[in-house]
Design a protein around this motif. Structure first.
Motif, PDB file in Angstrom:
ATOM      1  N   ALA A 360       6.523   2.921  10.965  1.00  0.00           N
ATOM      2  CA  ALA A 360       7.392   3.867   9.594  1.00  0.00           C
ATOM      3  C   ALA A 360       8.364   2.909   8.642  1.00  0.00           C
ATOM      4  O   ALA A 360       8.605   3.601   7.472  1.00  0.00           O
ATOM      5  CB  ALA A 360       8.392   4.677  10.730  1.00  0.00           C
ATOM      6  N   HIS A 361       8.703   1.959   9.562  1.00  0.00           N
ATOM      7  CA  HIS A 361       9.833   1.708   8.172  1.00  0.00           C
ATOM      8  C   HIS A 361       9.255   1.225   7.713  1.00  0.00           C
ATOM      9  O   HIS A 361       9.754   0.569   6.694  1.00  0.00           O
ATOM     10  CB  HIS A 361      11.205   0.760   9.481  1.00  0.00           C
ATOM     11  CG  HIS A 361      11.510   1.346  10.265  1.00  0.00           C
ATOM     12  ND1 HIS A 361      13.167   1.827   9.708  1.00  0.00           N
ATOM     13  CD2 HIS A 361      11.997   1.771  11.342  1.00  0.00           C
ATOM     14  CE1 HIS A 361      13.717   2.403  10.529  1.00  0.00           C
ATOM     15  NE2 HIS A 361      13.298   1.729  11.764  1.00  0.00           N
ATOM     16  N   GLN A 362       8.348   0.380   7.979  1.00  0.00           N
ATOM     17  CA  GLN A 362       7.538  -0.326   6.578  1.00  0.00           C
ATOM     18  C   GLN A 362       7.416  -0.013   5.447  1.00  0.00           C
ATOM     19  O   GLN A 362       7.697  -0.631   4.915  1.00  0.00           O
ATOM     20  CB  GLN A 362       6.418  -1.499   7.583  1.00  0.00           C
ATOM     21  CG  GLN A 362       5.219  -2.660   6.649  1.00  0.00           C
ATOM     22  CD  GLN A 362       4.222  -2.141   6.888  1.00  0.00           C
ATOM     23  OE1 GLN A 362       3.058  -1.427   6.531  1.00  0.00           O
ATOM     24  NE2 GLN A 362       2.840  -3.404   7.609  1.00  0.00           N
ATOM     25  N   ILE A 363       6.423   0.961   5.649  1.00  0.00           N
ATOM     26  CA  ILE A 363       5.952   1.934   5.335  1.00  0.00           C
ATOM     27  C   ILE A 363       7.263   2.598   4.241  1.00  0.00           C
ATOM     28  O   ILE A 363       7.444   2.467   3.031  1.00  0.00           O
ATOM     29  CB  ILE A 363       5.259   3.154   5.367  1.00  0.00           C
ATOM     30  CG1 ILE A 363       3.885   2.798   6.706  1.00  0.00           C
ATOM     31  CG2 ILE A 363       4.411   4.580   4.575  1.00  0.00           C
ATOM     32  CD1 ILE A 363       2.347   3.823   7.409  1.00  0.00           C
ATOM     33  N   ALA A 364       8.246   3.120   5.058  1.00  0.00           N
ATOM     34  CA  ALA A 364       9.568   3.354   3.794  1.00  0.00           C
ATOM     35  C   ALA A 364      10.123   2.233   3.580  1.00  0.00           C
ATOM     36  O   ALA A 364       9.951   2.737   2.042  1.00  0.00           O
ATOM     37  CB  ALA A 364      10.229   3.655   5.235  1.00  0.00           C
ATOM     38  N   ALA A 365       9.591   1.455   3.476  1.00  0.00           N
ATOM     39  CA  ALA A 365      10.591  -0.028   2.491  1.00  0.00           C
ATOM     40  C   ALA A 365       9.623  -0.268   1.634  1.00  0.00           C
ATOM     41  O   ALA A 365      10.354  -0.052   0.068  1.00  0.00           O
ATOM     42  CB  ALA A 365      10.074  -1.414   2.990  1.00  0.00           C
ATOM     43  N   LYS A 366       7.785   0.417   1.727  1.00  0.00           N
ATOM     44  CA  LYS A 366       7.157  -0.344   0.141  1.00  0.00           C
ATOM     45  C   LYS A 366       7.672   1.210  -0.403  1.00  0.00           C
ATOM     46  O   LYS A 366       7.450   1.169  -1.895  1.00  0.00           O
ATOM     47  CB  LYS A 366       5.923   0.675   0.560  1.00  0.00           C
ATOM     48  CG  LYS A 366       5.622  -1.046   1.290  1.00  0.00           C
ATOM     49  CD  LYS A 366       3.954  -0.343   1.629  1.00  0.00           C
ATOM     50  CE  LYS A 366       3.493  -1.491   2.282  1.00  0.00           C
ATOM     51  NZ  LYS A 366       1.552  -0.809   3.867  1.00  0.00           N
ATOM     52  N   HIS A 367       8.479   2.141  -0.461  1.00  0.00           N
ATOM     53  CA  HIS A 367       8.684   3.010  -0.767  1.00  0.00           C
ATOM     54  C   HIS A 367      10.007   2.987  -2.018  1.00  0.00           C
ATOM     55  O   HIS A 367      10.660   3.624  -3.145  1.00  0.00           O
ATOM     56  CB  HIS A 367       8.906   4.763  -1.044  1.00  0.00           C
ATOM     57  CG  HIS A 367       7.744   4.943  -0.425  1.00  0.00           C
ATOM     58  ND1 HIS A 367       7.331   6.004  -0.495  1.00  0.00           N
ATOM     59  CD2 HIS A 367       6.986   5.083   0.802  1.00  0.00           C
ATOM     60  CE1 HIS A 367       6.240   6.519   0.021  1.00  0.00           C
ATOM     61  NE2 HIS A 367       6.293   6.028   0.740  1.00  0.00           N
ATOM     62  N   LEU A 368      10.562   1.930  -1.500  1.00  0.00           N
ATOM     63  CA  LEU A 368      12.095   1.251  -2.507  1.00  0.00           C
ATOM     64  C   LEU A 368      11.941   0.570  -3.010  1.00  0.00           C
ATOM     65  O   LEU A 368      10.803  -0.623  -2.602  1.00  0.00           O
ATOM     66  CB  LEU A 368      12.802   1.316  -0.800  1.00  0.00           C
ATOM     67  CG  LEU A 368      12.945   2.573  -0.182  1.00  0.00           C
ATOM     68  CD1 LEU A 368      13.498   2.033   0.900  1.00  0.00           C
ATOM     69  CD2 LEU A 368      13.972   3.631  -1.047  1.00  0.00           C
ATOM     70  N   ALA A 369      12.885   0.201  -4.193  1.00  0.00           N
ATOM     71  CA  ALA A 369      13.469  -0.848  -4.761  1.00  0.00           C
ATOM     72  C   ALA A 369      13.215  -1.608  -4.222  1.00  0.00           C
ATOM     73  O   ALA A 369      14.339  -2.026  -2.846  1.00  0.00           O
ATOM     74  CB  ALA A 369      14.210  -1.182  -5.958  1.00  0.00           C
ATOM     75  N   LYS A 370      13.522  -3.499  -4.888  1.00  0.00           N
ATOM     76  CA  LYS A 370      14.743  -4.045  -4.041  1.00  0.00           C
ATOM     77  C   LYS A 370      15.648  -3.658  -3.504  1.00  0.00           C
ATOM     78  O   LYS A 370      16.676  -3.339  -4.593  1.00  0.00           O
ATOM     79  CB  LYS A 370      14.055  -4.884  -4.967  1.00  0.00           C
ATOM     80  CG  LYS A 370      12.948  -6.076  -5.191  1.00  0.00           C
ATOM     81  CD  LYS A 370      11.996  -6.416  -3.707  1.00  0.00           C
ATOM     82  CE  LYS A 370      10.794  -7.270  -4.379  1.00  0.00           C
ATOM     83  NZ  LYS A 370      10.317  -7.579  -3.016  1.00  0.00           N
ATOM     84  N   GLY A 371      16.863  -4.105  -2.713  1.00  0.00           N
ATOM     85  CA  GLY A 371      17.726  -3.787  -2.859  1.00  0.00           C
ATOM     86  C   GLY A 371      18.150  -3.796  -1.178  1.00  0.00           C
ATOM     87  O   GLY A 371      17.073  -4.112  -0.409  1.00  0.00           O
ATOM     88  N   THR A 372      19.485  -3.910  -0.776  1.00  0.00           N
ATOM     89  CA  THR A 372      19.454  -3.616   1.008  1.00  0.00           C
ATOM     90  C   THR A 372      19.411  -2.440   1.835  1.00  0.00           C
ATOM     91  O   THR A 372      18.593  -2.966   2.964  1.00  0.00           O
ATOM     92  CB  THR A 372      21.151  -3.494   1.143  1.00  0.00           C
ATOM     93  OG1 THR A 372      21.539  -1.981   0.116  1.00  0.00           O
ATOM     94  CG2 THR A 372      22.129  -4.220   0.537  1.00  0.00           C
TER      95      THR A 372
END
Length: 474
Positions: A360-372
């Protein structure tokens, strides 16, 4: 000639029986016409071209489907049904709208196991295209929340033998064995064996005598075993067959009064819907399970359903909802006592929870732009999936393969191509003993995700190795 189905697919069942009975197109046309004439049915005009249309998926007008069933029943010496030859009729096919009664549950199990045993293996796209989605699937299944055992009597006295709880326990032990084999080696090789054993259980329900309590326990055991059969079919890529088997298993669980098992079968269906890209349907199936078994859910089942909700919400880009569901999952898992859980929940341990939330965290990361925020999700994914891989018991080989793939995709999200290549290599090395169409599908997703790094040496090598495996797998 008849009416084509809305999504016309070749009638593999009809083709199978023609091969099995050594009947050509012309011979089938002749036999159907002759049987109709013998019954006073005239003007059929059945010829070789119409049989070819049936094989392509066209549905003949009444009474031709009945005549076809009668022809093949006579030629094979078996009491076949409309569903056996792939045609609609009064006996099927089994689907979500099957009545929630004992007779219907037993008929569903008998019909699905017999038709599956007769069909040749399928593992390609047309199976997925036949899966029911949306209201066609969900609206009837919502009635599961209100279904109860019908408490009808078992077979009449004088049946072949009397069945007791010791027989039920034997069935449950066999089911545990099949689960273990599936976990170790994948589902590709297992469906026929599981379905054959399910037929043996159904013989108890149909021909033996038993008390009402034993009858309910038998239906629960049959539903659990059929659920394993559905899972192996899903893992083998036989999606329409898997869905029908899951529905039959759910009916059996309802007749057995087993709400926890019903919720488990629904979560299996939810995973299948997500795998096929129907994520909204997957979430709805989780909701049906949560509501229908709300007074019966164990902590492990509660945690599992919330973890799946977290993953599905992440796929849909609802990051806050995903994290909220993950929090509920962790809170419920703190209350788990493995000794109090049902055998079908033995797979959901700390490693499974970590892997599900890690993805779930990996999939969430793909929805976000580079950043913290993206970096945080990538780090959490790597930590959780890595911990899951380290904690997996040896017999969970397919899960270990998924963990390696999950880490590979997490490394790609972190722009670590070397790490992704290393984890993918570990996964590929396992596929000599693990046969799983789902793992192959996930490898295809990794291949696509690695396209942006295809010009780098490790990226090119990663894609080439995956491509070679996919080509060999067909």
């Amino acid at each position: 000639m008849g009416r084509p189905p809305l999504h016309q697919q070749p009638n593999a069942s009809l083709a199978y029986w023609m091969r099995r009975c050594n009947i050509s197109n012309n011979k089938l046309a002749h036999l159907v016409t002759k049987r109709g004439a013998d019954q006073g049915v005239t003007g059929l005009g059945t010829d070789e071209s119409r049989v070819r249309a049936w094989l392509k998926g066209s549905v003949p007008r009444d009474p031709v489907p009945r005549l076809i069933v009668e022809v093949f029943s006579a030629e094979s010496g078996l009491d076949l049904t409309f569903a056996d030859v792939g045609l609609p009729g009064e006996d099927g096919p089994i689907g979500p709208r099957t009545p929630w009664t004992r007779a219907a549950a037993l008929a569903a199990l008998i019909q699905i196991t017999r038709s599956q045993m007769m069909l040749p293996d399928t593992r390609t796209g047309p199976e997925a295209a036949q899966v029911l989605t949306g209201d066609q699937l969900l609206a009837p299944l919502q009635e599961w929340a209100l279904a109860h055992p019908t408490n009808s009597q078992g077979p009449a006295p004088g049946a072949s033998r009397r069945v007791g709880m010791s027989d039920v326990e034997g069935i449950r032990q066999i089911t545990t064995t099949f689960r273990d084999l599936d976990n170790r080696h994948g589902g590709v090789l297992a469906p026929s064996a599981v379905l054959a054993q399910t037929q043996t259980v159904l013989a108890h329900l149909k021909t033996d005598t038993y008390t009402e309590a034993v009858g309910q326990a038998l239906f629960s055991a049959a539903g659990d075993l059929a659920g394993v059969a559905g899972w192996t079919l899903f893992d083998a890529g036989r999606h329409a067959n898997a869905q029908r088997t899951f529905v039959a298993a759910l009916h059996a669980a309802a007749e057995g009064g087993d709400r926890r098992l019903g919720a488990h079968i629904l979560q299996c269906m939810a995973r299948q819907m997500s795998h096929l890209g129907h994520v909204d349907d997957a979430l709805d199936l989780v909701s049906i399970a949560q509501y229908g078994a709300r007074r019966h859910l164990s902590p492990a089942t509660t945690s599992m359903l919330a973890a799946l909700e977290a993953r599905f919400q992440a796929i849909l880009g609802r990051i806050d909802d995903s994290e909220a569901a993950a929090g509920r999952s962790l809170a419920a898992f703190d209350r788990v006592n493995p000794a109090d859980e049902d055998p079908h929940m033995s797979f959901f341990d700390a490693a499974e929870l970590q892997a599900t939330l890690g993805m779930a965290h990996q999939i969430a990361a793909k929805h976000l732009a580079k950043g913290t925020a993206r970096t945080r999700h990538v780090r959490l994914s790597a930590d959780l999936v890595g911990a899951a891989l380290a904690a997996r018991p040896d017999h969970r080989q397919r899960s270990r393969a998924f963990d390696h793939l999950g880490l590979a995709r997490t490394h790609l999200a972190a722009d670590d191509v070397d790490g992704a290549a290393e984890e993918a290599t570990h996964c590929l090395q396992m596929l000599g003993t693990v046969r799983s169409r789902r793992v192959t599908d996930r490898l295809g997703e990794l291949y696509a995700e690695a396209e942006p790094v295809a010009e780098t040496a490790p990226g090119r090598e990663l894609r080439e190795r995956i491509h070679n495996h996919l080509a060999a797998a067909g």
